[in-house]
Write a protein that holds these residues in place. Structure first.
Motif, PDB file in Angstrom:
ATOM      1  N   TRP A  52       0.848  -1.190   0.000  1.00 34.62           N
ATOM      2  CA  TRP A  52       0.000   0.000   0.000  1.00 34.62           C
ATOM      3  C   TRP A  52       0.888   1.246   0.000  1.00 34.62           C
ATOM      4  O   TRP A  52       1.761   1.391   0.847  1.00 34.62           O
ATOM      5  N   LEU A  53       0.650   2.135  -0.929  1.00 43.23           N
ATOM      6  CA  LEU A  53       1.319   3.432  -0.952  1.00 43.23           C
ATOM      7  C   LEU A  53       0.299   4.451  -0.441  1.00 43.23           C
ATOM      8  O   LEU A  53      -0.694   4.727  -1.108  1.00 43.23           O
ATOM      9  N   VAL A  54       0.544   4.973   0.738  1.00 43.47           N
ATOM     10  CA  VAL A  54      -0.407   5.880   1.391  1.00 43.47           C
ATOM     11  C   VAL A  54       0.160   7.293   1.335  1.00 43.47           C
ATOM     12  O   VAL A  54       1.328   7.522   1.638  1.00 43.47           O
ATOM     13  N   ARG A  55      -0.691   8.228   0.937  1.00 41.10           N
ATOM     14  CA  ARG A  55      -0.240   9.608   0.817  1.00 41.10           C
ATOM     15  C   ARG A  55      -1.353  10.573   1.189  1.00 41.10           C
ATOM     16  O   ARG A  55      -2.501  10.380   0.808  1.00 41.10           O
ATOM     17  N   LYS A  56      -0.984  11.612   1.904  1.00 41.13           N
ATOM     18  CA  LYS A  56      -1.900  12.722   2.172  1.00 41.13           C
ATOM     19  C   LYS A  56      -1.653  13.762   1.100  1.00 41.13           C
ATOM     20  O   LYS A  56      -0.512  14.152   0.848  1.00 41.13           O
ATOM     21  N   GLN A  57      -2.725  14.179   0.416  1.00 40.92           N
ATOM     22  CA  GLN A  57      -2.562  15.091  -0.707  1.00 40.92           C
ATOM     23  C   GLN A  57      -3.737  16.045  -0.797  1.00 40.92           C
ATOM     24  O   GLN A  57      -4.753  15.852  -0.149  1.00 40.92           O
ATOM     25  N   PHE A  58      -3.568  17.059  -1.638  1.00 44.91           N
ATOM     26  CA  PHE A  58      -4.650  18.013  -1.856  1.00 44.91           C
ATOM     27  C   PHE A  58      -5.726  17.371  -2.728  1.00 44.91           C
ATOM     28  O   PHE A  58      -5.429  16.623  -3.646  1.00 44.91           O
TER      29      PHE A  58
END
Length: 110
Positions: free
Chosen positions: A18-24
């Motif tokens: 899983w590639l987890v990212r917080k983004q706009f």
């Protein structure tokens, strides 16, 4: 629905990286994305990690439709989660600027 057979026989989602990212998001607020690394482009979004996780199965169904209803073998025996750096405002602005230029180019050629 061919994907249904593939989904029923697929390994657990925790078998994929899983590639987890917080983004706009599109409105400038923040959201999370979870992408299954082995299924390039298979991504789910949510305003919480739980929401993004909840949408993963639907994302896999859509991904299967575009990939001959075939899943690659899962490579992980343990659940691997990669937390990627948050998207910065500069990256968000760059993406939006590039999209605006693309839109203008398309409008000129039509």
């Amino acid at each position: 629905m061919e994907w249904k057979k593939s989904v029923e026989s697929m390994p657990p989602l925790t078998s994929y990286t899983w590639l987890v990212r917080k983004q706009f998001d599109w409105c400038g607020g923040m959201e999370y994305s979870i992408e299954l690394k082995e299924l390039e482009g298979c991504v789910s979004y949510g305003y919480t990690i739980a929401e993004a996780k909840k949408g993963l199965l639907d994302s896999v169904k859509v991904w299967l439709n575009g990939h001959n209803n075939t899943l690659p073998a899962a490579k992980n025996e343990t659940h691997i989660i990669v937390i990627e750096p948050d998207m910065h405002k500069e990256e968000f602005d760059y993406i939006n600027h590039s999209l605006q230029q693309l839109k203008e180019t398309i409008e000129v050629t039509q």
